[in-house]
Design a protein around this motif. Sequence first.
Motif, short mmCIF file in Angstrom:
data_model
loop_
_atom_site.label_atom_id
_atom_site.label_comp_id
_atom_site.label_asym_id
_atom_site.label_seq_id
_atom_site.Cartn_x
_atom_site.Cartn_y
_atom_site.Cartn_z
N ALA D 122 0.85 -1.27 -0.07
CA ALA D 122 0.06 0.09 0.00
C ALA D 122 0.90 1.36 0.06
N PRO D 138 -5.72 2.22 -0.49
CA PRO D 138 -5.26 1.20 -1.04
C PRO D 138 -5.63 0.11 -0.30
N SER D 180 -5.22 4.44 -6.67
CA SER D 180 -4.63 3.46 -5.35
C SER D 180 -5.53 2.39 -5.07
N ALA D 184 -4.73 -1.50 -5.78
CA ALA D 184 -4.49 -2.51 -4.76
C ALA D 184 -5.52 -3.54 -4.92
#
Lengths: 393, 306, 94, 190
Positions: D122, D138, D180, D184
């Motif tokens: 992350a 994330p 993000s 992720a």
Amino acid sequence: MSSKVALTGNEAVAQAMRQINPDVVAAYPITPQTAIVQTFSQFVADGEVDTEYVTVESEHSAMSATVGASAAGARAMTATAANGLALMWEVLYIASGTRLPIVMPVVNRALSGPINIHCDHSDAMGARDSSWIQLFAENSQEAYDNTIQAIRISEHKDVMLPTMVNMDGFIISHAVESLEVLADNDVKEFIGDYEPKTHLLDPENPIAVGPLDLQDFYFEHKKQQSVAMRNVKDIVLGVAKEYKKLTGREYGLFETYRLDDAEIATIALGSTAGTAKAAVDNLREQGIKAGLLKIRLFRPFPAWEIAKVLKDLKAVAVLDRAETFSTTGGPLFADIRAALYDAKADVEAINYIYGLGGRDTKLEDIEYMYHTLKDIVETGEVKGRVNYYGVRE
Amino acid sequence: MKLKEAARTSERFTGGHRLCSGCGAGPVTNLIMRSSKNPAVVGAATGCLEVSSSIYPYSAWKDSFIHNAFENAAATISGVEAAHRSLMKQGKIEEDYDFIAFGGDGGTYDIGFQSLSGAMERGHNMVYVCYDNGAYMNTGIQRSSATPRGANTTTSPAGKVIPGKEEYRKELTDIMVAHNIPYVAQASPFKPQDLMRKAQKAFEVDGPAFLNVLAPCPRGWRSRAEKTIELTKVAADTCVWPLFEIENGKWKLNYNPKKKKAVDEWLRQQGRFKHLFKKGNEHIIEEIQEHTDQRWQIILERCGEV
Amino acid sequence: MVKAGDGYKDIPKGGIILDAGNAKNYKTGGWRTKRPVLDKEKCINCHLCWAFCPDVSILSENGVVSDQIDYDHCKGCGICANECPVNAIEMKKE
Amino acid sequence: MSDLIEIRWHGRGGQGSKTASILLGKVAAKTGKNIQAFPEYGPERMGAPVLAYNRISDKEITVHCQVTEPDIVAVLDPTLLDVVDVTEGVPDNGIVIINTEIAASKLKDKIEFKGELYTVDAYGISTEEIGAPFPNTPMLGALIKTTDLLDFEGFVSEMKNEFKKKFAHKPEVIEGNINSMKRAYQEVKS
């Protein structure tokens, strides 16, 4: 039209205040209440309310200015918690004695000595004899709903007394939960305009408020207050009925949960009642006839109605998140026992002082209390009348 | 305004109040209330004036009046004033009002000080009047932080080893000036026109104003009732209670005695200072004189008089 | 007007006084042991007595000090007599 | 999984674990779920290990005690593994997601956990997408992927709405946060 939102208890109450659109709010920050007044001050800053927001220098002044504003004919609110409520104590009595329909959210927190910022009810319990109406909420939804209903209850001509809308510090105030909020206009219509019979700003009819009231009339004024407190129950029920029409949500003086055929029950205020509901469900699955009484209106205390729903039980445990230090148990315990005595009810009642200073109260803790009640019913023996639950030896 | 013209203003504070015979708070209140040109809401801190003027079911106030508690007159009037602003803004009321809070020195210098400071800082459009009689007279003459040095009170008694109050009084007027409010004045009833002018000014300015007015208490000062006004002149002539005003930060002297008198003359007429004239206490009077002279010098300098 | 002996149902709630200024109906003249008497001959109409009276008992009508003192409220403190610059007021025993 | 899902967030003060729990709660509420989101409050300041929780259910949630047996745990900072027992109370069929560059298989022994273990970087993702190591968004993406709590497309679009409110004065960071989350979602591995 209502809408479903996810808000913290503090945000929910601040939204209710925005919709109430009070003429004056005088408030001071204190954990865990701060988010109410800071959220509300943003509404003021953004011009979403007509409110004059008085950023007083203490809670004593918060209540003092709120009293001044209310006496001046304004719909006036403030909010506080714990030590802030304690600092207001003197003026609480003046607000109710002067018959001012102030509504004040109180975010329940332990009182100091030593300092603790977490939930218990010692703050509200310290004010239980101040002639303020006290409503307790299990969750954000109830805190929001109670705030709106409190306006109508307090301002009713047969009441004209202030109301504290209690919710548990952090547990409710800082937790985001799902709830339904009303449309702004519905709240506006529900609460209506505040039109006091007398106020300071009527140039044709000047008045004097808060005189020196000695032996010859003070007693009569207290009797008037007592009569108004007696009127509260009916007004609470009437307002709840109207509110149900608007929202579908039902409110009474208290809520019973699986109590009808129960043999044992706990009695609680605030968020713990929610956890107790889950405990009741678990116990019912085990075949134990458990129930719950959740008190919504704590002051005035609906003793007769409570005795009526409890009188056929075998044993009850009263959960007090506050101590009286009287050595005879918590404040709710004393009231419940008195109610049962008057109803000549043959119900064993024990007391648990629990959760002081925010000590977490888990499902299994409450289940334990029910099992103790079950033992009492089975053996006829009460091992401890007033018990500190979860304290280390 | 000439007094005979002032007498045409309407009576706002009535007889039938129960202040002591010869109480200085009576004329102070009457003259200040007559200086208001709008309907008013009067607040009062618990104290002599409050107790005497509103004994249920009687009120000596022809205007709306509110007493809340001892320490919160300023906060209470803050709330009333905020309510007025809100209701005016919303068009719910139309009348202009004056907002006044009265407090004795106990309710102002001491227990009500925080509430007063807060209200002044927040800029409420209100006039706070302290009628300073130099002790808690309502409860029976206990010392306050306005009690002058040497005074015999029931909590600063003159005894065998302690000769009355040992501390000088707090200069509250200066502290109020430090709040940077538009108008602060120190006044005295022996100059009724000056007092009324100051009250008018206080009502007129936009924002908070503070008046500190000397109000003798015959009972607490152990003085004769008929001497009440005369004593306030002696206070000014000895420079114990100078008259000055501060408008938007600018100091101005309002009374400069033609012949400055010794504090002796002030102390001698009041039983509360009697013990100071005993043998062995001469130094206390000397020190009070010195302190008074220093204070007077500071005021003269601030007012551009030297 | 609230009367002595009224019951709780008869009086306004919360100790509110609805008759502002009704203290005028309360007589404090009985507190007096000496009464001020104004000599109109000597009076120069300066109004100092009017200004200094703690009990609002020196009356002025159309800019002229009246010799009709409000004895219903005057407590007889003697300030008026003490302050009169021409000694036009005398305190006489009741 | 049972009807009621309980989640525990481990982070350090200032990393946004409370925000993550609130965002997750708010978005889940939008989909009609009943939710709770609450941090554990203490005197902790910036940098101290902190906790936040969620409850998510189709039914009404009445319990108001702390979460002690979470179904899902999200760890926002890898260094916490040496300081706190992140698997405490987690049942054997639970899920633990950790922000770390290290592969899940290499961590499994270290934290002695029998359930499903996932990791995602992350910090790396947010540094690239937002320009600073903010692990919370994330981690939300990774949590949605590994738990099937909510439909991801719906989640992203609701998150955009929440970000619009939250970052009304800083709209430039919205895009990075969304990216993000999406990355992720793709990159979290068991």
